[in-house]
Design an enzyme around this catalytic site. Structure first.
Site, PDB file in Angstrom:
ATOM      1  N   GLY A  44       0.823  -1.215   0.000  1.00 18.01           N
ATOM      2  CA  GLY A  44       0.000   0.000   0.000  1.00 18.01           C
ATOM      3  C   GLY A  44       0.853   1.259   0.000  1.00 18.01           C
ATOM      4  N   SER A  80      -5.877  -6.096  -2.104  1.00 19.61           N
ATOM      5  CA  SER A  80      -7.285  -5.694  -2.243  1.00 19.61           C
ATOM      6  C   SER A  80      -7.397  -4.203  -2.535  1.00 19.61           C
ATOM      7  CB  SER A  80      -8.075  -6.043  -0.978  1.00 19.61           C
ATOM      8  OG  SER A  80      -7.572  -5.318   0.113  1.00 19.61           O
ATOM      9  N   ASP A 140      -3.889 -13.048   3.002  1.00 27.23           N
ATOM     10  CA  ASP A 140      -4.795 -12.195   3.761  1.00 27.23           C
ATOM     11  C   ASP A 140      -4.444 -12.345   5.238  1.00 27.23           C
ATOM     12  OD1 ASP A 140      -7.203 -11.300   5.212  1.00 27.23           O
ATOM     13  OD2 ASP A 140      -8.056 -11.163   3.195  1.00 27.23           O
ATOM     14  N   LYS A 149      -9.545   1.817   5.253  1.00 27.59           N
ATOM     15  CA  LYS A 149      -9.324   3.159   5.816  1.00 27.59           C
ATOM     16  C   LYS A 149     -10.275   4.241   5.325  1.00 27.59           C
ATOM     17  CE  LYS A 149      -6.241   4.916   2.370  1.00 27.59           C
ATOM     18  NZ  LYS A 149      -5.318   5.934   2.036  1.00 27.59           N
ATOM     19  N   ALA A 174      -5.082   9.770  13.603  1.00 30.03           N
ATOM     20  CA  ALA A 174      -5.498  10.939  14.384  1.00 30.03           C
ATOM     21  C   ALA A 174      -7.008  10.980  14.552  1.00 30.03           C
ATOM     22  CB  ALA A 174      -5.034  12.208  13.682  1.00 30.03           C
ATOM     23  N   TYR A 228     -14.866   3.166  11.243  1.00 27.27           N
ATOM     24  CA  TYR A 228     -13.423   3.107  10.974  1.00 27.27           C
ATOM     25  C   TYR A 228     -12.638   3.532  12.217  1.00 27.27           C
ATOM     26  CZ  TYR A 228      -8.889   4.860   9.473  1.00 27.27           C
ATOM     27  OH  TYR A 228      -7.551   5.131   9.389  1.00 27.27           O
ATOM     28  N   ASN A 236      -1.946  13.384   8.369  1.00 29.13           N
ATOM     29  CA  ASN A 236      -2.350  13.205   6.958  1.00 29.13           C
ATOM     30  C   ASN A 236      -1.140  13.003   6.041  1.00 29.13           C
ATOM     31  OD1 ASN A 236      -4.702  14.533   8.272  1.00 29.13           O
ATOM     32  ND2 ASN A 236      -5.545  14.331   6.218  1.00 29.13           N
ATOM     33  N   LEU A 263      -7.286  14.095  -0.282  1.00 37.73           N
ATOM     34  CA  LEU A 263      -7.092  15.386  -0.949  1.00 37.73           C
ATOM     35  C   LEU A 263      -5.981  15.399  -2.005  1.00 37.73           C
ATOM     36  CD1 LEU A 263      -7.889  18.383  -1.122  1.00 37.73           C
ATOM     37  CD2 LEU A 263      -6.219  18.841   0.691  1.00 37.73           C
ATOM     38  N   ASP A 283     -16.253  15.376   8.559  1.00 40.82           N
ATOM     39  CA  ASP A 283     -15.026  16.175   8.611  1.00 40.82           C
ATOM     40  C   ASP A 283     -15.035  17.078   9.842  1.00 40.82           C
ATOM     41  OD1 ASP A 283     -13.723  15.214   6.415  1.00 40.82           O
ATOM     42  OD2 ASP A 283     -14.356  16.822   5.058  1.00 40.82           O
TER      43      ASP A 283
HETATM   44  C1  UD1 Z   1      -9.289  10.888   6.021  1.00 40.92           C
HETATM   45  C2  UD1 Z   1     -10.115  10.151   7.006  1.00 40.92           C
HETATM   46  C3  UD1 Z   1      -9.207   9.600   8.057  1.00 40.92           C
HETATM   47  C4  UD1 Z   1      -8.180   8.696   7.447  1.00 40.92           C
HETATM   48  C5  UD1 Z   1      -7.411   9.513   6.435  1.00 40.92           C
HETATM   49  C6  UD1 Z   1      -6.440   8.635   5.675  1.00 40.92           C
HETATM   50  C7  UD1 Z   1     -12.312  11.241   7.022  1.00 40.92           C
HETATM   51  C8  UD1 Z   1     -13.229  12.152   7.767  1.00 40.92           C
HETATM   52  N1  UD1 Z   1     -11.110  11.046   7.575  1.00 40.92           N
HETATM   53  O1  UD1 Z   1      -8.708  12.006   6.689  1.00 40.92           O
HETATM   54  O2  UD1 Z   1      -9.940   8.866   8.984  1.00 40.92           O
HETATM   55  O3  UD1 Z   1      -7.299   8.207   8.432  1.00 40.92           O
HETATM   56  O4  UD1 Z   1      -8.293  10.061   5.479  1.00 40.92           O
HETATM   57  O5  UD1 Z   1      -7.109   7.792   4.827  1.00 40.92           O
HETATM   58  O6  UD1 Z   1     -12.654  10.695   5.975  1.00 40.92           O
HETATM   59  N2  UD1 Z   1     -10.986  17.555   0.949  1.00 40.92           N
HETATM   60  C9  UD1 Z   1     -11.621  18.397   0.057  1.00 40.92           C
HETATM   61  N3  UD1 Z   1     -11.975  17.899  -1.160  1.00 40.92           N
HETATM   62  C10 UD1 Z   1     -11.707  16.597  -1.519  1.00 40.92           C
HETATM   63  C11 UD1 Z   1     -11.068  15.742  -0.592  1.00 40.92           C
HETATM   64  C12 UD1 Z   1     -10.717  16.251   0.642  1.00 40.92           C
HETATM   65  O7  UD1 Z   1     -11.868  19.564   0.335  1.00 40.92           O
HETATM   66  O8  UD1 Z   1     -12.076  16.210  -2.643  1.00 40.92           O
HETATM   67  C13 UD1 Z   1     -10.604  18.079   2.262  1.00 40.92           C
HETATM   68  C14 UD1 Z   1     -11.304  17.386   3.409  1.00 40.92           C
HETATM   69  O9  UD1 Z   1     -12.490  18.036   3.713  1.00 40.92           O
HETATM   70  C15 UD1 Z   1     -10.254  17.540   4.516  1.00 40.92           C
HETATM   71  C16 UD1 Z   1      -8.931  17.601   3.777  1.00 40.92           C
HETATM   72  O10 UD1 Z   1      -9.228  17.859   2.426  1.00 40.92           O
HETATM   73  O11 UD1 Z   1     -10.421  18.761   5.165  1.00 40.92           O
HETATM   74  C17 UD1 Z   1      -8.160  16.289   3.865  1.00 40.92           C
HETATM   75  O12 UD1 Z   1      -9.045  15.266   3.438  1.00 40.92           O
HETATM   76  P1  UD1 Z   1      -8.541  13.755   3.309  1.00 40.92           P
HETATM   77  O13 UD1 Z   1      -7.320  13.694   2.488  1.00 40.92           O
HETATM   78  O14 UD1 Z   1      -9.710  12.948   2.863  1.00 40.92           O
HETATM   79  O15 UD1 Z   1      -8.098  13.383   4.778  1.00 40.92           O
HETATM   80  P2  UD1 Z   1      -8.955  13.437   6.140  1.00 40.92           P
HETATM   81  O16 UD1 Z   1     -10.367  13.645   5.883  1.00 40.92           O
HETATM   82  O17 UD1 Z   1      -8.273  14.389   7.055  1.00 40.92           O
END
Ligand code: UD1
Length: 333
Positions: free
Chosen positions: A12, A36, A62, A88, A130, A153, A183, A204, A297
């Protein structure tokens, strides 16, 4: 002497970078993965990213298959196990809770039981998150805060953390490192390995990269949070720094014992700041629009990383600009 370290989920995103960090520090990672949520080609990419290039021994299995795990442990005889295999995606866990409890809790129980039955090592590194702090209104999250969960989760991670604490109490010769990731983003500077989930990414940075490539428009999930620019703040950490944290945790287990610590930088960036850093560092625009909040979020999640700094002698070294450039350089994977 060859120091084998078994890495479950080693194909991964975090696993592959952790394997590279282990090799860099003189350990021999052995991967267990059921592929997977990863491509088999990662194994070849991983050997190409090592210098000199070398194959990484891999078992397709697995972690819930306890007898396979026992067999692998006997053959490999590792000095420690880094357990990363698991699911996750928060949203998916809300839709299919049983799948999450079975994969995450069931997987951890199976690996621990196999380790105990075979008796080759009692050093265990666990990837927590976190998210176990829930929605708590503090600027910097410290390890001693109470844990809470708002989705299956996060609950699976808390259950496993609790299980490990009880297990170590009942078996004092065992040592466990619980690593609460913030993150992770970015990629190895070779560009050979990166965040390559199967299907549509949900985090993100992979979505920013896709938007910069012109494959989609990014939606910012809400700009009405109580933060300076209204978008959520996270503690983004370069995946290579996170990987180095795993090596430091293994070394702590071997010499000092159990530990629970955050792996983060201690600096928060909003979604808008990440987009801006990406555009500055790469010179490429990220088409984006503002959308609704994403359920689940929280406004701000930033680590206090001092425990890992002092006890593991580990510090995040790489900047947001490094994270953006390395993520972009791996875009063709
Ligand atoms: C997410 C998970 C967390 C997990 C981590 C790693 C949630 C609430 N949390 O963290 O449990 O451990 O991923 O897999 O799902 N964002 C946007 N647009 C997008 C995608 C994200 O604005 O298309 C924002 C989100 O609102 C957040 C930030 O970017 O504020 C980071 O998002 P993301 O990368 O998904 O991480 P987390 O949500 O912090």
């Amino acid at each position: 002497m060859v120091k084998n370290v078994l890495v479950t989920g080693g194909a991964g995103y975090i696993g592959s970078h952790t394997c590279l960090a282990l090799i860099h520090c003189g350990y021999n990672p052995i991967i267990v993965d059921n592929f997977s949520n990863s491509y088999r080609s990662v194994i070849d990419q991983l050997s190409m990213a090592t210098f000199p290039s070398r194959p990484v021994t891999t078992y397709e299995a697995d972690v819930r298959d306890q007898s396979s795990m026992e067999h692998i442990l006997r053959v490999v005889n590792p000095i420690a196990v880094i357990h990363l295999a698991g699911l996750k995606a928060v949203g998916e866990s809300v839709k299919s809770p049983l799948t999450y409890y079975e994969a995450n809790v069931g997987g951890a129980v199976s690996v621990l039981q196999a380790m105990q039955n075979v008796g080759v090592t009692n050093k265990f590194v666990f990837s927590s998150t976190a998210t176990v702090y829930g929605d708590v209104d503090v600027d910097f999250l410290e390890e001693d805060l109470p844990l809470s969960h708002a989705n299956p989760y996060a609950h699976t991670k808390i259950i496993i953390e609790d299980m490990l604490r009880y297990h170590v109490r009942a078996n004092p010769s065992w040592d466990c490192a619980i690593l609460r990731y913030f993150n992770p983003i970015g990629a190895h500077p070779s560009g050979m390995i990166a965040d390559q989930p199967l299907g549509t990414p949900m985090n993100l940075m992979p979505l920013i990269v896709q938007a910069a490539k012109g494959e989609r428009e990014l939606t910012i999930f809400g700009d009405d949070y109580p933060t300076p620019d209204g978008t959520c703040i996270r503690d983004y950490i370069h995946v290579c720094d996170l990987a180095a944290g795993h090596v430091a945790a293994v070394e702590h287990l071997l010499t000092k014992g159990s530990i629970t610590c955050n792996l983060g930088t201690g600096t928060g960036y909003s979604v808008k700041q990440v987009i801006q850093a990406f555009e500055t560092r790469t010179g490429v625009k990220v088409p984006h629009k503002i959308g609704d909040r994403r359920p689940g979020d929280v406004a701000r999640l930033v680590a206090n990383p001092k425990r890992a700094n002092y006890k593991l002698n580990w510090y995040a070294q790489l900047s947001m600009l490094d994270m953006c450039l390395d993520a972009w350089n791996a875009r063709s994977l």
